[in-house]
Design a protein around this motif. Structure first.
Motif, PDB file in Angstrom:
ATOM      1  N   PRO A  13      35.356  -2.657   7.007  1.00 19.05           N
ATOM      2  CA  PRO A  13      35.533  -1.203   7.160  1.00 19.05           C
ATOM      3  C   PRO A  13      34.308  -0.569   7.800  1.00 19.05           C
ATOM      4  N   PRO A  14      34.496   0.496   8.579  1.00 14.16           N
ATOM      5  CA  PRO A  14      33.379   1.059   9.349  1.00 14.16           C
ATOM      6  C   PRO A  14      32.229   1.590   8.500  1.00 14.16           C
ATOM      7  N   LEU A  15      32.524   2.002   7.266  1.00 17.75           N
ATOM      8  CA  LEU A  15      31.467   2.547   6.414  1.00 17.75           C
ATOM      9  C   LEU A  15      31.051   1.591   5.303  1.00 17.75           C
ATOM     10  N   ALA A  16      31.539   0.363   5.356  1.00 20.59           N
ATOM     11  CA  ALA A  16      31.132  -0.622   4.356  1.00 20.59           C
ATOM     12  C   ALA A  16      29.635  -0.873   4.450  1.00 20.59           C
ATOM     13  N   GLY A  17      28.979  -0.930   3.314  1.00 18.86           N
ATOM     14  CA  GLY A  17      27.544  -1.155   3.292  1.00 18.86           C
ATOM     15  C   GLY A  17      26.721   0.109   3.334  1.00 18.86           C
ATOM     16  N   PHE A  18      27.372   1.276   3.448  1.00 20.99           N
ATOM     17  CA  PHE A  18      26.661   2.549   3.485  1.00 20.99           C
ATOM     18  C   PHE A  18      26.955   3.347   2.211  1.00 20.99           C
ATOM     19  N   THR A  19      25.952   4.071   1.729  1.00 16.99           N
ATOM     20  CA  THR A  19      26.108   4.953   0.577  1.00 16.99           C
ATOM     21  C   THR A  19      26.124   6.397   1.073  1.00 16.99           C
ATOM     22  N   VAL A  20      27.160   7.126   0.684  1.00 13.33           N
ATOM     23  CA  VAL A  20      27.332   8.519   1.127  1.00 13.33           C
ATOM     24  C   VAL A  20      27.209   9.441  -0.075  1.00 13.33           C
ATOM     25  N   GLN A 260      27.696  17.330  13.087  1.00  7.58           N
ATOM     26  CA  GLN A 260      28.882  18.114  12.765  1.00  7.58           C
ATOM     27  C   GLN A 260      30.047  17.624  13.617  1.00  7.58           C
ATOM     28  N   PRO A 261      31.255  17.628  13.059  1.00 11.31           N
ATOM     29  CA  PRO A 261      32.428  17.266  13.868  1.00 11.31           C
ATOM     30  C   PRO A 261      32.787  18.397  14.823  1.00 11.31           C
ATOM     31  N   ALA A 262      33.613  18.086  15.795  1.00  3.49           N
ATOM     32  CA  ALA A 262      34.038  19.102  16.759  1.00  3.49           C
ATOM     33  C   ALA A 262      34.867  20.187  16.085  1.00  3.49           C
ATOM     34  N   ARG A 263      35.646  19.800  15.057  1.00  5.21           N
ATOM     35  CA  ARG A 263      36.440  20.768  14.304  1.00  5.21           C
ATOM     36  C   ARG A 263      35.964  20.767  12.859  1.00  5.21           C
ATOM     37  N   SER A 264      35.889  21.933  12.253  1.00  3.17           N
ATOM     38  CA  SER A 264      35.361  22.071  10.894  1.00  3.17           C
ATOM     39  C   SER A 264      36.414  21.680   9.863  1.00  3.17           C
ATOM     40  N   ARG A 265      36.649  20.382   9.756  1.00  3.59           N
ATOM     41  CA  ARG A 265      37.637  19.836   8.827  1.00  3.59           C
ATOM     42  C   ARG A 265      37.061  18.608   8.136  1.00  3.59           C
ATOM     43  N   LEU A 266      37.501  18.363   6.896  1.00  3.19           N
ATOM     44  CA  LEU A 266      37.036  17.176   6.183  1.00  3.19           C
ATOM     45  C   LEU A 266      37.410  15.903   6.927  1.00  3.19           C
ATOM     46  N   GLY A 267      38.655  15.833   7.394  1.00  6.21           N
ATOM     47  CA  GLY A 267      39.097  14.641   8.106  1.00  6.21           C
ATOM     48  C   GLY A 267      38.292  14.394   9.363  1.00  6.21           C
ATOM     49  N   ALA A 268      38.002  15.461  10.103  1.00  7.28           N
ATOM     50  CA  ALA A 268      37.204  15.312  11.322  1.00  7.28           C
ATOM     51  C   ALA A 268      35.789  14.875  10.988  1.00  7.28           C
ATOM     52  N   MET A 269      35.246  15.380   9.877  1.00 11.63           N
ATOM     53  CA  MET A 269      33.906  14.985   9.460  1.00 11.63           C
ATOM     54  C   MET A 269      33.862  13.496   9.130  1.00 11.63           C
ATOM     55  N   VAL A 270      34.861  13.005   8.413  1.00  7.77           N
ATOM     56  CA  VAL A 270      34.898  11.592   8.039  1.00  7.77           C
ATOM     57  C   VAL A 270      35.071  10.717   9.274  1.00  7.77           C
ATOM     58  N   ARG A 271      35.931  11.126  10.203  1.00  9.38           N
ATOM     59  CA  ARG A 271      36.120  10.337  11.429  1.00  9.38           C
ATOM     60  C   ARG A 271      34.839  10.292  12.255  1.00  9.38           C
ATOM     61  N   HIS A 272      34.129  11.412  12.314  1.00 11.96           N
ATOM     62  CA  HIS A 272      32.852  11.443  13.032  1.00 11.96           C
ATOM     63  C   HIS A 272      31.857  10.487  12.381  1.00 11.96           C
ATOM     64  N   LEU A 273      31.872  10.465  11.069  1.00 13.59           N
ATOM     65  CA  LEU A 273      30.951   9.606  10.325  1.00 13.59           C
ATOM     66  C   LEU A 273      31.278   8.133  10.545  1.00 13.59           C
ATOM     67  N   GLU A 274      32.552   7.779  10.550  1.00 11.77           N
ATOM     68  CA  GLU A 274      32.912   6.372  10.711  1.00 11.77           C
ATOM     69  C   GLU A 274      32.632   5.877  12.132  1.00 11.77           C
ATOM     70  N   ALA A 275      32.544   6.784  13.077  1.00 11.80           N
ATOM     71  CA  ALA A 275      32.153   6.381  14.428  1.00 11.80           C
ATOM     72  C   ALA A 275      30.635   6.305  14.569  1.00 11.80           C
ATOM     73  N   GLU A 276      29.938   7.169  13.847  1.00 14.74           N
ATOM     74  CA  GLU A 276      28.492   7.276  14.007  1.00 14.74           C
ATOM     75  C   GLU A 276      27.720   6.186  13.285  1.00 14.74           C
ATOM     76  N   MET A 277      28.104   5.881  12.043  1.00 18.55           N
ATOM     77  CA  MET A 277      27.275   4.997  11.231  1.00 18.55           C
ATOM     78  C   MET A 277      27.186   3.560  11.753  1.00 18.55           C
ATOM     79  N   PRO A 278      28.293   2.911  12.147  1.00 17.97           N
ATOM     80  CA  PRO A 278      28.138   1.557  12.689  1.00 17.97           C
ATOM     81  C   PRO A 278      27.258   1.520  13.934  1.00 17.97           C
ATOM     82  N   ALA A 279      27.295   2.583  14.728  1.00 14.93           N
ATOM     83  CA  ALA A 279      26.460   2.620  15.932  1.00 14.93           C
ATOM     84  C   ALA A 279      24.989   2.716  15.591  1.00 14.93           C
ATOM     85  N   ARG A 280      24.675   3.244  14.405  1.00 16.87           N
ATOM     86  CA  ARG A 280      23.285   3.381  14.002  1.00 16.87           C
ATOM     87  C   ARG A 280      22.750   2.132  13.310  1.00 16.87           C
TER      88      ARG A 280
END
Length: 386
Positions: A13-20, A260-280
């Motif tokens: 999973p994209p966020l496996a290994g990360f603590t949020v 911040q996600p492009a749209r102020s929504r919980l789902g958009a925030m989570v999708r932004h996070l799952e794209a960002e964290m593996p890249a970091r």
């Protein structure tokens, strides 16, 4: 078969290994569930609590004023607030009168959630800002002119002095409607534990879904004497994710970078996070294997392997200078607990090697220290976790 630099782990999973860290009070379970489905480990410490004002004399007085003298314009700021207002009025036996008073004038909705609640009540909004911000609502009102206009402003947990003062100075008769307010959590323990985890780099991402949560967490940190340390951790070590620009504003005013996600929504925030964290994640070619360092785990050739906190602390230090010898004293300084015994390094290193299940990844250099066995022909890649 080892991974190349451009390959990604399959089935991880994209966020496996990360603590949020989750600071939300309302919809915290929903946010946590979305993050957990993507593999994240959650640490929850609500930064505030919502206090409904259904029995509050101030809310009743404001509602009665608007029923008796309907507003020309009503600014509805939150869905939960607008719904709570109508439900409170119904409890007082004046629900229909309130809806009739609001419907006789113009309704402005700050965002889609409150727009949905307005329509559920059988009313229709005239306008809603694309940015979902109170600032754009204010600009819209001032542009149309408000001199002599009666305006009801539904508050969203805290005062809106900038909007109210600007409208009043422009000649409007403003009626503030305090539907609910924010207060510190009744139990401060979870918030304090989350703060402590941020301070010791035990959290990779800290999430905020409201500006009052930011203010409350910083206020509590100030009470404990750790406000500056918390801000420093958010500036340097912990990624801060906010649901939108309104939430992020108090942090950015303090020079804390946010995502911040492009749209102020919980789902958009989570999708932004799952794209960002593996890249970091930090990726290293070591001893014929591919290592990817995440918050509290490592991917070895695409397989997730949890690592104890002491082991991760050692691994991060080694990964800063892959292939080079790191002295025991430097590794000892990185261990949690402030131990002065270098034997603690050996113990933590043994557990780290056991967790990685590939003993050749870390080499012992006699009388000097340890090193990651970086492949000499390959270049490390990836982000910031190390």
């Amino acid at each position: 078969m080892t991974l190349t630099m451009t390959e990604t782990a399959v089935g991880v999973p994209p966020l496996a290994g990360f603590t949020v860290g989750v600071t939300a009070a309302r919809r915290a379970e929903e946010l946590a569930a979305m993050l957990e489905r993507r593999g994240a480990q959650i640490m929850h410490g609500a930064a505030l609590r919502l206090i409904p004002l259904a029995d509050d004399a101030e809310l009743y007085a404001a509602t009665r004023r608007l029923v008796e003298d309907p507003p020309d314009i009503t600014v509805a700021t939150t869905g939960i607030g607008f719904r709570g207002w109508v439900e409170a009025a119904e409890g007082w036996g004046i629900g229909d009168e309130l809806l009739a008073a609001l419907g006789s004038g113009v309704l402005l909705a700050r965002g889609p959630k409150v727009r949905g609640q307005i329509r559920t009540c059988g009313l229709v909004e005239e306008w809603s800002p694309a940015s979902e911000s109170s600032a754009e609502v204010l600009d819209h009102l001032l542009a149309r002119g408000v001199d002599g206009v009666r305006i009801a402003v539904q508050l969203h947990g805290e005062p809106l002095p900038d909007m109210v003062d600007a409208l009043t100075m422009a000649g409007a008769d403003v009626v503030q409607v305090p539907v609910y307010r924010w207060a510190p959590p009744a139990d401060l323990g979870p918030l304090d534990r989350l703060t402590d985890a941020v301070l010791c780099c035990g959290v990779d991402v800290l999430t905020f879904t409201s500006a009052p949560a930011v203010v409350s967490m910083l206020a509590r940190a100030a009470e404990r004497g750790v406000r500056e340390q918390l801000l420093d951790a958010m500036r340097r070590h912990v990624m801060v994710m906010c649901v939108g620009p309104v939430t992020a504003a108090p942090l950015e005013a303090l020079d804390v970078p946010t995502l911040q996600p492009a749209r102020s929504r919980l789902g958009a925030m989570v999708r932004h996070l799952e794209a960002e964290m593996p890249a970091r994640a930090r990726r290293l070619p070591v001893a014929g294997h591919r290592l990817e360092l995440r918050g509290h785990a490592v991917l070895v050739d695409g397989e997730l392997r949890p690592v104890p906190p002491a082991g991760m602390a050692l691994l991060r230090v080694l990964a800063r200078r892959p292939g080079r010898v790191v002295p025991r004293a430097e590794l000892l300084a990185a261990l949690p607990g402030n131990s002065g015994d270098e034997h603690a390094v050996e113990t933590a290193m043994t557990r780290l090697r056991t967790a990685l299940r590939e003993p050749k990844l870390i080499q012992t250099v006699v009388k000097r220290g340890y090193r990651l066995a970086l492949d000499p022909t390959a270049q490390p890649a990836g982000g910031h976790c190390a």
